[in-house]
Scaffold this active site. Sequence first.
Site, PDB file in Angstrom:
ATOM      1  N   CYS A   1       0.887  -1.113  -0.003  1.00 44.03           N
ATOM      2  CA  CYS A   1       0.078  -0.158  -0.074  1.00 44.03           C
ATOM      3  C   CYS A   1       0.828   1.093  -0.024  1.00 44.03           C
ATOM      4  O   CYS A   1       2.067   1.130   0.669  1.00 44.03           O
ATOM      5  CB  CYS A   1      -1.003  -0.030   1.198  1.00 44.03           C
ATOM      6  SG  CYS A   1      -1.991   1.453   1.349  1.00 44.03           S
TER       7      CYS A   1
ATOM      8  N   HIS B   1       4.251   1.829   1.797  1.00 46.46           N
ATOM      9  CA  HIS B   1       4.444   2.020   3.158  1.00 46.46           C
ATOM     10  C   HIS B   1       4.037   0.659   3.915  1.00 46.46           C
ATOM     11  O   HIS B   1       4.130   0.528   5.012  1.00 46.46           O
ATOM     12  CB  HIS B   1       3.618   3.178   3.941  1.00 46.46           C
ATOM     13  CG  HIS B   1       2.546   3.286   3.360  1.00 46.46           C
ATOM     14  ND1 HIS B   1       1.957   4.660   3.056  1.00 46.46           N
ATOM     15  CD2 HIS B   1       1.425   2.808   3.298  1.00 46.46           C
ATOM     16  CE1 HIS B   1       0.944   4.706   2.521  1.00 46.46           C
ATOM     17  NE2 HIS B   1       0.309   3.450   2.987  1.00 46.46           N
TER      18      HIS B   1
ATOM     19  N   HIS C   1       3.898   7.477   7.934  1.00 50.93           N
ATOM     20  CA  HIS C   1       3.209   7.412   6.763  1.00 50.93           C
ATOM     21  C   HIS C   1       1.868   8.143   6.497  1.00 50.93           C
ATOM     22  O   HIS C   1       1.329   8.276   5.376  1.00 50.93           O
ATOM     23  CB  HIS C   1       3.043   5.865   6.526  1.00 50.93           C
ATOM     24  CG  HIS C   1       1.786   5.309   7.053  1.00 50.93           C
ATOM     25  ND1 HIS C   1       1.382   5.344   8.351  1.00 50.93           N
ATOM     26  CD2 HIS C   1       0.556   4.581   6.697  1.00 50.93           C
ATOM     27  CE1 HIS C   1       0.461   4.612   8.622  1.00 50.93           C
ATOM     28  NE2 HIS C   1       0.041   4.208   7.582  1.00 50.93           N
TER      29      HIS C   1
END
Lengths: 472, 138
Positions: free
Chosen positions: A98, A324, A395
Amino acid sequence: MDLALLTRSCEHEWEIPAQGAMRVPAIIFASEALVRQMDRKVYEQAVNVAMLPGIVTASFVMPDAHWGYGFPIGGVAAFDADEGGVVSAGGVGFDVSCGVRCLHTGLKSAALRADQEELADVLYAEIPVGVGSTGGIHLGASETDAMLAGGASWAVQNGWGEAEDLERIEERGQMSGADPHSVSVRAKQRQQDQMGTLGSGNHYLEVQHVTGIFDGAIARQFGLEMDDVVVMIHCGSRGLGHQIGTDFLKRMAMAASAYGIALPDRELACAPIRSELGQSYLGAMRAAINCALANRQILTHLVRRAFAHVLPEARLSLLYDVSHNTCKLEHHGGRSLYVHRKGATRAFSPGHPELPEALRAAGQPVLIGGSMGTGSYILAGTHSSQRQAFSSACHGAGRAMSRHQASRTWRGREVIEALAARGITVRSPSMRGVAEEAPEAYKDVVAVVDSAEASGLARKVARVEPLICIKG
Amino acid sequence: MRAHWEHFPHEADMGVRGIGPSEAQAFEQAALAMTAIITDPSTIQPLELIRIECEAPDDALLLAEWLNSLLYEMSTRQMLFGRFAVELGQGALRGRAWGERVDPERHHPAVEVKGATYTSLRVAQEEGTWIAQTVVDV
């Protein structure tokens, strides 16, 4: 989190000393206010990670950390294969790779205002979003394997994008060491109609404009000026990655005792890097990274098509693409380490050979997604990132409230109207989904990025705020 | 006691808990709790029946396997399920799920469930009542 559990090393750094079965300490990078907000479970999970075989230096926790499953979200841990180190499916999670991709558009926000609603409609029509949505691409078996080996390079070869896009993607758009044969038939089946789909939950596509510059020199190298319009895409490896996570979590949980690994939490399911299962997971997980890179590449193509229709003067080029949720083999301090980042972004220092030449002097762009209503941030890796946590940074804003509580607190329609009053256009198939993603359900992204900068994880470069949000 | 389900809080994700007089009913209710994260289960018509068989070395892993098998069927068939029947054997489950194809206009699906985790995963009998629970990643 109770501060009495921690030793304060400096203003933004806290240590949980190694105790009991911990092999290394846990280190949290965050302001006092953020640490206080963290759930006690973050403490427990950071401690559990520190017990895994072959862990090196520390179990690190980023400023946006929250309670995850197995690893905390915002957890970073590196393992040395020479010291019996492990790779953990739970340490990467279900949504493998992702990540966030940022595109320049070459436009200023004034050029967009008159067409903002139409652009939102065209993007919403072009980009498949939400539960059960399928893309216009159906992949057969051999084409799926080619995608899993080729990543964004495969997508470009098939006409979704341009060769120069690849320069600005981690791993140059193609993760090496991917093994499509380690990916189950079920995982491939879950993906066959999901290429070029955004997904749902916290995944989004936003058109944003730059509303703050904090480091003019780096911003120039990143090609960012005040009021520039950019596009941010947040999504991952879709059903394929979810199934790989599911498959290997089970296999690793069942095999752990045979490998002599005592799991403090079943979700930390792992296998020695130097084992058949560990290697099989690495091959499959790298294939899922390629799937995510290919997916964001296809979405980029769809975004370009939408812009061409509404604002043909736009020229969409990549700033950068970061993942991430990954485990990557990297070299730190003369050692080869398998660095798990779960809800954490790699943040390579200036001069790092992996960075494209145009960005090398500036350091790696670190793309931090905020919530729908607040800003997102663009940071850069610094010389100290390497020393702190194996070149890692935060993130996102991180949730402050559960989905459950959010959907009871707000109504989607009201959230959309409140954002519209602030000039933000939202399109989504689900009002409940919008309520669960309400801006106030997230932590203050400003506090998170300020803390990342103060602790030396990354440097603030620019703030961007949404104009259009396509929410899955 | 009537079989029922509930959600329990998790900071980023969502906990699903099935409660029932038998273990099989607790498994059925846990599946319903998972559907309720996505949509209101009462909006799903039982138009199509899907059969699921799975195995695991213990009850807790079997629950995760059951929920993950449902997620696979939902994902590959683009379906939602609103009714479940479970039979449990020794380390094995035979399940039936009734549902229909996702209709965004009618179901307004809020979020996709990515996977059933092993966090807070528990299958147990307490004072004659069965509980089957875990956290799912959304």
